[in-house]
Design a protein around this motif. Structure first.
Motif, PDB file in Angstrom:
ATOM      1  N   ASP A 196      16.272   8.069  59.125  1.00 52.20           N
ATOM      2  CA  ASP A 196      15.509   9.137  58.476  1.00 52.20           C
ATOM      3  C   ASP A 196      16.356  10.401  58.373  1.00 52.20           C
ATOM      4  N   THR A 238      13.746  15.029  49.659  1.00 53.79           N
ATOM      5  CA  THR A 238      13.148  14.434  50.860  1.00 53.79           C
ATOM      6  C   THR A 238      12.201  13.298  50.481  1.00 53.79           C
ATOM      7  N   GLY A 250      19.563  13.215  50.813  1.00 56.23           N
ATOM      8  CA  GLY A 250      18.604  13.769  49.841  1.00 56.23           C
ATOM      9  C   GLY A 250      18.844  15.253  49.604  1.00 56.23           C
ATOM     10  N   TRP A 292      19.326   9.820  55.853  1.00 56.32           N
ATOM     11  CA  TRP A 292      18.934   9.768  54.445  1.00 56.32           C
ATOM     12  C   TRP A 292      18.357  11.091  53.946  1.00 56.32           C
ATOM     13  N   ARG A 293      17.646  11.811  54.819  1.00 56.49           N
ATOM     14  CA  ARG A 293      17.169  13.139  54.413  1.00 56.49           C
ATOM     15  C   ARG A 293      18.349  14.052  54.103  1.00 56.49           C
ATOM     16  N   HIS A 329      14.194  10.262  49.768  1.00 56.76           N
ATOM     17  CA  HIS A 329      15.126   9.723  50.757  1.00 56.76           C
ATOM     18  C   HIS A 329      14.585   9.527  52.170  1.00 56.76           C
ATOM     19  N   ALA A 330      13.518  10.240  52.535  1.00 59.56           N
ATOM     20  CA  ALA A 330      13.058  10.174  53.924  1.00 59.56           C
ATOM     21  C   ALA A 330      12.625   8.757  54.290  1.00 59.56           C
ATOM     22  N   ARG A 331      12.790   8.425  55.560  1.00 59.97           N
ATOM     23  CA  ARG A 331      12.374   7.117  56.087  1.00 59.97           C
ATOM     24  C   ARG A 331      11.099   7.216  56.897  1.00 59.97           C
ATOM     25  N   THR A 365      14.986   4.055  63.211  1.00 57.23           N
ATOM     26  CA  THR A 365      14.320   4.651  62.055  1.00 57.23           C
ATOM     27  C   THR A 365      14.513   6.159  62.013  1.00 57.23           C
TER      28      THR A 365
END
Lengths: 352, 352
Positions: free
Chosen positions: B266, A274, B273, B269-270, A277-279, B262
């Motif tokens: 998020d 996380t 991850g 991408w999480r 990678h988290a935004r 976003t």
């Protein structure tokens, strides 16, 4: 991205190399003192408060407490800057938020800070990395002795030091130790810790003292009252309990590893995933993720990353620090986006 | 790790290149047929069932449906192997779990399968990637016509084809389309879809048909009854609704991107991850993560990975496929650990 100049990770107390650093983040000792013949700050008019403030600054300078003592007039600082000092534990929430003439003086080298015109006239704080109650107390008492020689304290033979709040009357001493206890949280042992500490007059709170929520698996153990015990007795009580809690946390870590290693690894690696990678990352979640990484480092499940780097990440992830790092004021949403970008950069696989 | 030989990603219906592949995963057409003068399978004794089974296999062979038709006697297969066929949608849950003499014949090239002695004597299925109702129906009907010439079907002038369950009487036709609708799920539009489909006699179910839970944001839309409508009318009804649902999903994706890019990034991408770092992954969570990745690919938020590769990941992540890939029987915990390791390998940053 730039570091906030005066508050970079060089502050000794955020270092990861203190005693029992696998569990204890930092130790803080605070002495509450008031100058005789003045009302407590809440009841001082502006003019008197200004006069007293000047007198205390002069005393601090005359006391030659350290070569690098800095003074900051909190009335002049903007809100963001005060929050920065608060996030770094150099000032209290009260000093950050209240309005009147007040200030803070501190020495990065000797790791103490002195708030002036906070709830009491003087709040002397010594900060140390790891479990260092005796060392921090010695530091605070040395500052105290030197100021005592230059300012007449408000003191009573029966009660000891007189303070704005009755809970601080006596020694005016509070010893607070910040611990990282993920295993106690996961194995649901915090209630036991709360009970055991309450029995000896200690209290458990969260990271910034507010509530009892263990954000980021961090708790703060401190003495509740200061009256009726000597400094040495309080030190002994805190230190004895702390050694027990530290051992208990270590035991629970071993238990977790023995009984559910894969789950522990899964939790730790997912947190790394996380962070990479988290935004968007809010502060509360960030503390939980960094807690997992710290646990992973201590259990040797993650490749080495210094604990001091971890402490710095926690400090720098905070809202005011993020705004300072990114060089602009940001609302909560933008901070979460900026924090995520900054943490992705810090955790990118190449850099480990 | 090895691929299960006969069930590798070469099956055409798991390909990501079908019509409307951004939303529609696959189309399945099924015809229920029974041979005249025999009871339905549930009421057949073993001997008769065996005799009928042989007769149907002979008819399938004589019909020369394709060059690569394979027969599998499901009575002889072990449970893990039957589960593999089920996970690949070649056989039904009933064919996987029931006991009596039964089988499946299928052609990888022409993408059809025929279950024998399932709930009905014959269940002819045609599978296609993407939205391909007409093509799949044509394929199933061609198989049907050729078998009809070799087996006398149980048929009534008033009712049409007679089947074990009354809901299949008539055309014996079920058209099922599998859709990936993460935006409809996130914007909570599934209730609307359920209502609209119900009004025209269609039904919405989950990935493997069970319940209405949209595991992995996948839903299956199919006709509920077959009596009283021709094949062409059913096809028209399904196709018309499907085009609407596909458009609705696309619209909601645009809305999500426009209103909360976003947050979408998020989430996506999480998920990446977690796929790259988790040490344990249950199937249900995996479907959710892969759904996010698929959405990311379709929204062009992730670097290119073929949709066919995504479809294959979903199929191969399933319990029996994982055991086949790892070459050993595993309990649920071990499968979750093996699945996580396998997915980490598939998602490691270098390979993207």
């Amino acid at each position: 991205m730039r570091e906030p100049e005066a508050y970079s990770g060089q502050d000794g107390w955020t270092r990861g190399n203190g005693p029992e650093a696998d569990v204890v983040l930092s130790t803080r000792v605070r002495l509450a003192r008031n100058v005789a013949d003045f009302h407590f700050p809440a009841r001082l008019d502006d003019e008197t408060r200004t006069r007293l403030q000047a007198r205390m600054i002069t005393a601090i300078d005359d006391a030659k407490l350290a070569d690098d003592v800095r003074h900051e007039d909190l009335t002049q600082s903007n809100a963001l800057h005060r929050q920065l000092l608060w996030e770094r534990n150099l000032i209290s929430r009260e000093a950050m938020q209240s309005k009147g003439v007040r200030g803070v003086s501190w020495s990065p080298a000797k790791q103490f800070s002195i708030m002036t015109n906070e709830e009491d006239h003087l709040r002397i704080q010594a900060l140390r990395a790891g479990l260092a109650t005796a060392e921090a107390l010695a530091c605070a008492l040395e500052v105290d002795t030197r100021l005592d020689a230059r300012l007449e304290y408000s003191w009573s033979p029966q009660l000891g030091y007189l303070t704005a709040c009755p809970t601080n009357v006596g020694t005016g001493l509070r010893i607070s130790v910040m611990l990282h206890v993920p295993a106690l949280v996961q194995t649901r042992q915090l209630d036991k810790v709360n009970k055991a500490t309450a029995e000896v007059g200690l209290t458990v709170r969260g990271y910034h003292g507010e509530g009892s929520k263990a954000l980021g698996d961090v708790i703060q153990i401190s003495n509740q009252r200061t009256l009726g015990s000597s400094e040495a007795e309080l030190l002994e009580t805190v230190q004895t309990m702390l050694v027990k809690v530290v051992e208990y946390e270590r035991l629970m870590r071993e238990k977790l590893l023995a009984e559910s290693k894969t789950s522990v690894e899964d939790h730790i690696w997912r947190s790394v995933g996380t962070l990479r990678h988290a935004r968007k990352l809010a502060m509360e979640e960030t503390l939980g993720l960094l807690s997992a990484v710290r646990l992973g480092i201590n259990l040797k499940l993650l490749p080495t990353m210094g604990l001091d780097a971890m402490n710095e990440l926690v400090v720098l992830s905070q809202p005011a620090h993020q705004q300072s790092l990114h060089g602009k004021a940001m609302d909560a949403d933008d901070r979460d986006i900026a924090r995520a970008a900054w943490l992705r950069d810090r955790f990118k696989p190449e850099s480990n």
